[in-house]
Design an enzyme around this catalytic site. Structure first.
Site, PDB file in Angstrom:
ATOM      1  CB  THR A 187      -0.852  -0.058   1.290  1.00  0.00           C
ATOM      2  OG1 THR A 187      -1.616  -1.239   1.241  1.00  0.00           O
ATOM      3  CG2 THR A 187      -1.728   1.125   1.499  1.00  0.00           C
ATOM      4  NE  ARG A 215      -8.873  -7.544   1.642  1.00  0.00           N
ATOM      5  CZ  ARG A 215      -7.855  -6.705   1.792  1.00  0.00           C
ATOM      6  NH1 ARG A 215      -7.721  -5.678   0.990  1.00  0.00           N
ATOM      7  NH2 ARG A 215      -6.966  -6.892   2.738  1.00  0.00           N
ATOM      8  CB  VAL A 216     -13.419  -3.160   2.248  1.00  0.00           C
ATOM      9  CG1 VAL A 216     -12.819  -1.840   2.704  1.00  0.00           C
ATOM     10  CG2 VAL A 216     -14.483  -2.917   1.172  1.00  0.00           C
ATOM     11  N   GLY A 217     -10.098  -3.778   2.642  1.00  0.00           N
ATOM     12  CA  GLY A 217      -9.036  -3.976   3.626  1.00  0.00           C
ATOM     13  C   GLY A 217      -9.079  -2.910   4.708  1.00  0.00           C
ATOM     14  CG  ASP A 218      -5.336  -1.853   6.378  1.00  0.00           C
ATOM     15  OD1 ASP A 218      -5.222  -2.604   5.379  1.00  0.00           O
ATOM     16  OD2 ASP A 218      -4.514  -0.956   6.643  1.00  0.00           O
ATOM     17  CB  THR A 238       1.498  -0.281   4.778  1.00  0.00           C
ATOM     18  OG1 THR A 238       1.877  -1.265   3.807  1.00  0.00           O
ATOM     19  CG2 THR A 238       2.727   0.056   5.598  1.00  0.00           C
ATOM     20  N   GLY A 241      -4.284  -6.245   5.601  1.00  0.00           N
ATOM     21  CA  GLY A 241      -5.417  -5.477   6.091  1.00  0.00           C
ATOM     22  C   GLY A 241      -6.258  -6.215   7.110  1.00  0.00           C
TER      23      GLY A 241
END
Ligand code: GLY
Length: 340
Positions: A187, A215-218, A238, A241
Site C-alpha cells: 500500500t 473485499r475491503v481492507g484496512d 500498511t 489489512g
C-alpha cells in the site's frame, strides 16, 4: 501555531517482503519516493495544509504504476482492480472510498467524499462512478498494468498449486467461486503536520493480490488503516489489512501518543503489540505526533519510506532493509531539536 520549524511529512511505499521481482525497481522506487516527498514538502514549506501535502504525496505514488495504488493497483481474483483510499484530519474529518476503479487518483476522491458529502465512507464502483461524475472528476477506468497482470498469473498458479499461504479459505473456495480447479503487501500512505500544527493521514491501495471482489481492507477504515486526532497525532498503516483491522492499529498508535509516548515509541509499542497477538511479517506503520516527531516501525522485512521535516537538512528515501540505520542516525541528530 507550533514552532515554525516543525512541519514535515513521512511517506511509505508499503510493508512487505523484498520480492525478487522488486530488485530491478529499487532505483525507480527511490526516485518516486523522493518525488512524492518533495511535492508534499514543497506545499508545506509554502504554508500549505497537511491535507494538501498528504494528497499531493500520495498522488505521485498512485500515478507511478510501481506501487500498489492507483495505476499500479494489484488485482482481485478476477483480474480486475478495486482500489481503496482515505484521508483523515486531526479534527476527525474523514473521507474514504472502496472500489474506486473509475478515477486515476482514489485519494482525491476520498478527499472529495470528506469535503463534498456528509458521509465518511462510500463503497462500490457504481455509486462512486456517479459521485465522481457529479462532482466533475474525470472518469478514467483503471486497468491492471503489465507488471500486475504478470504477477496475477503467478498468484493464480500458486493458488492452483495450493502454495498460497495468505488466503487458505479463499484457496479452498476458488474451485467453486471461479468454476475451475483451482499476498502481496504494498500500500502507499502519508502522514503530515503543517506549520499550524494540524495533522493529517492519507492512504491509497490496490488492496491484496487475488482478493475476492468486494473485499475491503484496512486502508479506508478509520482507526485501522489510518487515524488522525488533534489530541494525539496521525498514523497510517500498511500490510495485511485483515490483521490491521483486527487490532485497530492506527487508533492504537494514536492512543499511545495521546498517553504521552512520542511518535517513534508509539509505533514501536503498537507493532510489538501486533506481533504478540497476530505474529510477525504482518504490517508497518508511520506516524507523526503533535510536536513534529515522526515514527516508523514494521514487523515485515521492508517498508520503503521517504521523510522530510523542517528540522532535518535534507529528504531521506530508504527502500532496502539494510538502509534503515540512516533514518535512526538522522533521528539521533535531530533529537535535541525535537525536545519541547
Ligand atoms: N493494507 C492494504 C490492504 O490490506 O488492503
Amino acid at each position: 501555531m507550533v514552532a515554525e520549524s516543525r512541519f514535515g511529512l513521512i511517506v511509505h511505499g508499503g510493508a512487505g517482503s523484498l520480492q525478487r521481482s522488486m530488485r530491478k525497481d529499487i532505483a525507480l522506487r527511490r526516485q518516486i519516493l523522493r518525488k512524492s516527498i518533495s511535492e508534499g514538502y514543497a506545499l508545506l514549506r509554502k504554508g500549505g495544509s497537511s491535507l494538501d501535502a498528504v494528497e499531493a504525496s500520495i498522488r505521485v505514488l498512485e500515478d507511478s504504476g510501481i506501487f500498489n495504488a492507483g495505476s499500479g493497483s494489484c488485482t482481485t481474483i478476477e483480474g480486475k482492480v478495486e482500489p481503496d483510499a482515505a484521508v483523515m484530519l486531526g479534527d476527525l474529518s474523514c473521507g474514504a472510498v472502496a472500489g474506486a476503479s473509475m478515477v486515476s487518483n482514489p485519494v482525491s476522491l476520498a478527499r472529495a467524499c470528506m469535503e463534498k458529502t456528509d458521509h465518511v465512507f462510500i463503497a462500490g464502483a457504481e455509486p462512486l462512478r456517479k459521485f465522481a461524475r457529479s462532482i466533475g472528476f474525470e472518469i478514467h477506468d483503471l486497468e491492471p498494468n503489465k507488471m500486475r497482470l504478470d504477477q496475477y498469473e503467478e498468484y493464480m498458479k500458486k493458488m492452483g498449486a495450493g502454495e498460497l499461504k495468505e488466503w487458505p479459505k479463499n484457496s479452498a473456495l476458488l474451485g467453486r467461486y471461479l468454476g475451475q480447479e483451482y499476498g502481496n503487501l504494498d500500500t502507499v500512505g502519508s502522514v503530515a503536520i503543517d506549520a499550524d500544527g494540524k495533522v493529517c493521514a492519507g492512504v491509497s491501495t490496490g488492496g491484496r493480490f487475488v482478493k475476492l471482489p468486494g473485499r475491503v481492507g484496512d486502508s479506508p477504515i478509520p482507526g485501522a488503516g489510518l487515524y488522525a486526532d488533534s489530541s494525539s497525532g496521525a498514523a497510517c498503516a500498511t500490510g495485511a489489512g485483515e490483521e490491521i483491522i483486527r487490532v485497530s492499529l492506527c487508533k492504537t498508535v494514536c492512543d499511545f501518543m495521546k498517553n504521552g509516548l512520542d511518535a517513534q515509541a508509539a509505533c514501536d509499542a503498537s507493532i510489538s503489540l501486533l506481533s504478540k497477538v497476530r505474529g510477525v511479517g504482518v504490517a508497518g506503520i508511520i506516524a507523526v505526533d503533535l510536536i513534529g516527531n515522526y515514527g516508523l516501525a514494521r514487523n515485515t522485512e521492508m517498508m520503503p519510506v521517504s521523510i522530510r521535516f523542517s528540522y532535518s537538512k535534507k529528504a531521506l528515501a530508504v527502500v532496502l532493509p539494510e538502509e534503515y540505520d540512516v533514518i535512526y542516525s538522522e533521528k539521533e541528530r535531530n533529537l535535541g531539536k525535537l525536545k519541547m
